[in-house]
Design a protein around this motif. Structure first.
Motif, short mmCIF file in Angstrom:
data_model
loop_
_atom_site.label_atom_id
_atom_site.label_comp_id
_atom_site.label_asym_id
_atom_site.label_seq_id
_atom_site.Cartn_x
_atom_site.Cartn_y
_atom_site.Cartn_z
N ALA A 1 0.42 3.52 -86.25
CA ALA A 1 1.22 3.24 -85.05
C ALA A 1 1.39 1.73 -84.85
O ALA A 1 2.47 1.26 -84.48
N VAL A 2 0.34 0.99 -85.09
CA VAL A 2 0.41 -0.47 -84.96
C VAL A 2 1.37 -1.05 -86.00
O VAL A 2 2.21 -1.92 -85.70
N ALA A 3 1.25 -0.54 -87.24
CA ALA A 3 2.13 -1.03 -88.32
C ALA A 3 3.59 -0.75 -87.96
O ALA A 3 4.47 -1.59 -88.21
N GLU A 4 3.82 0.41 -87.39
CA GLU A 4 5.20 0.77 -87.02
C GLU A 4 5.76 -0.23 -86.00
O GLU A 4 6.90 -0.70 -86.13
N VAL A 5 4.95 -0.60 -85.02
CA VAL A 5 5.39 -1.58 -84.02
C VAL A 5 5.69 -2.93 -84.71
O VAL A 5 6.71 -3.57 -84.43
N LEU A 6 4.80 -3.33 -85.61
CA LEU A 6 4.98 -4.64 -86.25
C LEU A 6 6.20 -4.65 -87.17
O LEU A 6 6.94 -5.64 -87.21
N ARG A 7 6.42 -3.55 -87.87
CA ARG A 7 7.62 -3.48 -88.74
C ARG A 7 8.88 -3.55 -87.90
O ARG A 7 9.83 -4.27 -88.21
N THR B 1 9.33 -4.75 -84.88
CA THR B 1 9.55 -5.98 -84.12
C THR B 1 9.59 -7.22 -85.02
O THR B 1 9.96 -8.30 -84.57
N GLY B 2 9.16 -7.06 -86.28
CA GLY B 2 9.21 -8.18 -87.23
C GLY B 2 8.15 -9.24 -87.01
O GLY B 2 8.28 -10.35 -87.53
N VAL B 3 7.08 -8.93 -86.26
CA VAL B 3 6.03 -9.93 -86.00
C VAL B 3 4.98 -9.85 -87.13
O VAL B 3 4.52 -8.77 -87.45
#
Ligand SMILES: Cc1ncc(COP(=O)(O)O)c(C=O)c1O
Length: 404
Positions: A198-204, A206-208
């Motif tokens: 879930a965290v990886a999905e957010v980072l992918r 948002t590009g952070v």
């Protein structure tokens, strides 16, 4: 030529220091460590491996071998990226979980230098770094002295909360996110696979970029290990993953490494060169030899078994002395247990009394980038035997009982 004497001044000369270090001559932690160094104090304050468990003979054999067979190279300057043998060994270890080529490794003098190199390479003054709340305080320091502003993101028992992370990204536009997903310092918590995804999905989305710090992941008490977030689809290219030999072999040799992909690797090498040219060649070659020839997995298994007994002793001893409503973690690996005593308790205020009673811990407030929970404390369970732990926690219990 005559030399005139220096003018007499009332005040000794005082170097002007950079604003980013102003007020940092001392720190509460330094004071705590000196208190905790007292012989009559059982200290749970530091994340310090038990020296009795060091594989001294194996390490000695590796230094001997390096000086005998690679002596001239070992004593010479090396390259900023790191010695090829060590980068090969690091890539081999990492590739069990995330495909890694030696060219993607940058050697550092411990992860602490790795964090500093990352900060040098990536951060502009005023940048926001999102961190877990609480997080590793020396990472906060490495980022802060580069002018970054830390923003703490809500965590629960499974680590950083993805919704809160996304919200913080939208609000603060951070330069990067810093996470310790496995056996975290200070809480000992581990992010389960679903949370990592879930965290990886957010980072992918948002590009952070992610800076993933993993010095404890191999110290598992259950046999289970967790692949880093960097191993998830699409995450390798947007993650700088830091590893260290400090907790697995020796903190004194000061060897760690970073894994990254793409052009940032060159920037990391330039930053490393500016800071220290390269890490000690003799130590790098020795660690490479150790990784190649010693039974590191056997060593880690032995150390973890001892730490597990000590975790059990601390968990057993602390449960009955905590106030009703307190929360304590039960880590599946690593070095730390984290207790939140709850409303009405201030672990910093209690510390002097605890030290007088012969027991020290690290007050938890310093691990929060903002809004500290002052009732928290970090206790390292790795340094003392179960009998010593149980006795000292009993004394801590008497101090807790007098507060609240
Ligand atoms: C989360 C974390 N990162 C980095 C470090 C730095 O370790 P070293 O520089 O010894 O590799 C530590 C040490 O305690 C740590 O807990």
């Amino acid at each position: 030529m005559t030399v005139s004497p220096a003018p007499e001044t009332a005040q000794p000369f005082r170097f002007p220091v950079a604003a980013r270090y102003a007020g940092m001559e001392s720190s509460p932690l330094k004071d705590i460590f000196s208190l905790a160094a007292r012989e009559d104090v059982t200290s749970f304050a530091g994340g310090i491996p038990d020296p009795a468990l060091f594989a001294l003979e194996d390490v000695r054999a590796c230094y001997d071998w390096v000086l005998t067979h690679r002596g001239h190279r070992a004593l010479q300057y090396g390259v900023s990226e790191g010695e090829p043998e060590l980068r090969e060994q690091a890539a081999r270890r990492l590739s069990r979980e995330v495909a890694t080529d030696a060219s993607q490794i940058r050697v550092t003098s411990g992860s602490q230098e790795g964090l500093f190199v990352v900060a040098q390479a990536l951060l502009e003054p005023g940048d926001v770094v999102l961190v877990e709340s609480p997080t590793y305080l020396a990472a906060v320091q490495a980022f802060s002295v580069h002018g970054a502003r830390m923003v703490g993101v809500e965590t629960d028992d499974d680590g950083v909360v993805p919704g809160a992370l996304e919200e913080a990204i939208r609000t603060h536009h951070p330069r990067m996110v810093y996470l310790i997903p496995t056996f975290q310092n200070p809480t000992g918590r581990t992010m389960p696979v679903a949370r990592r995804e879930a965290v990886a999905e957010v980072l992918r989305r948002t590009g952070v970029p992610l800076v993933e710090d993993d010095p404890y992941g191999a110290l598992s008490f259950t046999g289970s290990t967790w692949a880093p977030i960097a191993a998830l689809p699409g995450m390798g290219e947007r993650t700088i993953l830091l590893n260290s030999m400090s907790k697995l072999m020796s903190p004194g040799v000061r060897i760690g490494w970073m894994r990254a992909e793409g052009p940032v690797l060159d920037t990391l090498a330039v930053a490393k060169a500016a800071i220290s040219m390269q890490s000690s060649v003799v130590d790098q070659l020795t660690v490479a030899r150790y990784l190649e020839t010693a039974d590191l997995e056997g060593h880690i298994a032995r150390v973890s078994a001892v730490y597990r007994e000590r975790r059990d002793a601390m968990a057993r001893a602390i449960a009955p002395v905590l106030p009703a409503g307190a929360h304590v973690t039960h880590p599946d690996g690593g070095m730390f247990l984290w207790a939140a005593l709850g409303e009405g308790y201030d672990a910093q205020d209690m510390l002097a009394e605890a030290v007088e009673a012969g027991v020290a811990y690290l007050p938890g407030w310093s691990f929060f980038a903002e809004r500290p929970d002052r009732s928290t404390m970090r206790l390292s369970f790795v340094t003392h035997s179960p009998a010593v732990i149980e006795e000292a926690i009993g004394r801590l219990g008497a101090v807790i009982a007098r507060h609240g």
